[in-house]
Scaffold this active site. Structure first.
Site: not given
Length: 318
Positions: A26, A29, A60, A81
């Site tokens: 996640g 994390s 990237d 995300d």
């Protein structure tokens, strides 16, 4: 006594002599920190020197943003995300170039300008022995999984990741407000973890609770990489593999006495398809003889962009 290892685990150094480790988990994390500690341990144990270990960041490899995308990003409506936000073709090409030892340019995404540039690494980094790829969706695409020799997943509590995110965001040179951070987390980050990232845990060879705090996992991974790279550098060596040796770190941590060594079902503390490591040892709580939960299942998809300013990020059926 033999050790039951995950069937997907790569026991030998690939023909290209480049060992690729993928680390997912996640957001916030501690994936990058874990990779850097792992590289330090590989160097400390003289497995690789600083010029032979390369760290790649999935962030990237974001796609180039269009003008409309930039407007949405400026208004907090572009979803970074989401799997569709990444350029998987470019990532696969860079990984292939590294394995084939072909000179390649590496992308660099600038979050301030929301633009991607390219850089050429120093010549001594063109032929790494170990490549670490970290990112939230590292285990999402089968194309990328097929290019990994070791697949890891950092498993950190949701609350801890949120705390890490808030602390990181407010410490940036141009900090976001707490309200903005929480809105972004609720709209994009948390749903992405539940729908896309968490399901990829099933592809991991090793699940690492507590991330960089898990010294046992770091030692195990370092030991395995040292064993593979050490044997490759010394082809005539008679040194037994740590994986098969009865006095290895692996067996000390994961094996238990058994009265039935010929049993076809591995010990509950043997490594199963997905090995969960912690300092105290133990298994992942599942039946080591059962594989029904490991069957692949489709991962739901969503639109990469939210519809409007006040809309929540919700699943959209295909």
């Amino acid at each position: 006594m033999s050790i039951s290892l995950p069937p997907s685990f790569s026991y030998t150094l690939p023909a290209s002599n480049v060992f690729v480790i993928g680390l997912a988990g996640g957001a916030d994390s501690g994936k990058e920190a874990f990779c850097r500690v792992l590289i330090e341990q590989l160097q400390k144990n003289q497995v690789v020197d600083s010029s032979k270990a390369l760290l790649l960041h999935l962030h990237d490899f974001y796609r180039e943003l269009t003008e409309d995308d930039r407007v949405r990003a400026a208004n907090g409506l572009y979803n970074f995300d989401h799997p569709d936000a990444f350029d998987w073709d470019l990532l696969a090409q860079v990984m292939d170039d590294l394995k084939e030892r072909v000179a390649t340019k590496f992308p660099k995404f600038d979050f301030a300008t929301k633009s991607r540039s390219y850089e050429t690494r120093p010549k001594d980094l063109e032929s790494p022995s170990v490549v670490l790829l970290e990112g939230i969706f590292v285990l999402y695409s089968q194309r990328i999984r097929d290019r990994l020799n070791m697949k890891l997943f950092v498993d950190v509590d949701d609350d801890a990741r949120l705390v890490n995110r808030v602390a990181r965001k407010v410490a940036e040179p141009s900090p976001d407000s707490v309200d903005h951070i929480l809105t972004e987390y609720i709209r994009f980050v948390k749903p992405a973890f539940d729908d896309f990232i968490q399901p990829t845990k099933k592809w991991a060879d090793i699940i690492i609770p507590r991330g960089v705090e898990n010294i046992t996992a770091i030692e195990l991974i370092t030991s395995h990489a040292a064993d593979l790279l050490g044997r490759q550098q010394q082809p005539n060596s008679t040194r037994p593999s740590r994986i098969n040796s009865s006095s290895t770190v692996l067996q000390e941590m994961l094996s238990t006495p058994t009265s039935n060594a010929s049993s076809t079902c591995p010990s509950p503390r043997s490594l199963s398809r997905t090995a969960v490591l912690n300092s105290a040892g133990g298994n992942n709580g599942s039946d080591p003889c059962s594989r029904s939960s490991l069957n692949s299942s489709p991962i739901p998809r969503k639109d990469v962009l939210s519809g409007s300013t006040d809309s929540l990020y919700k699943p959209v059926p295909e």
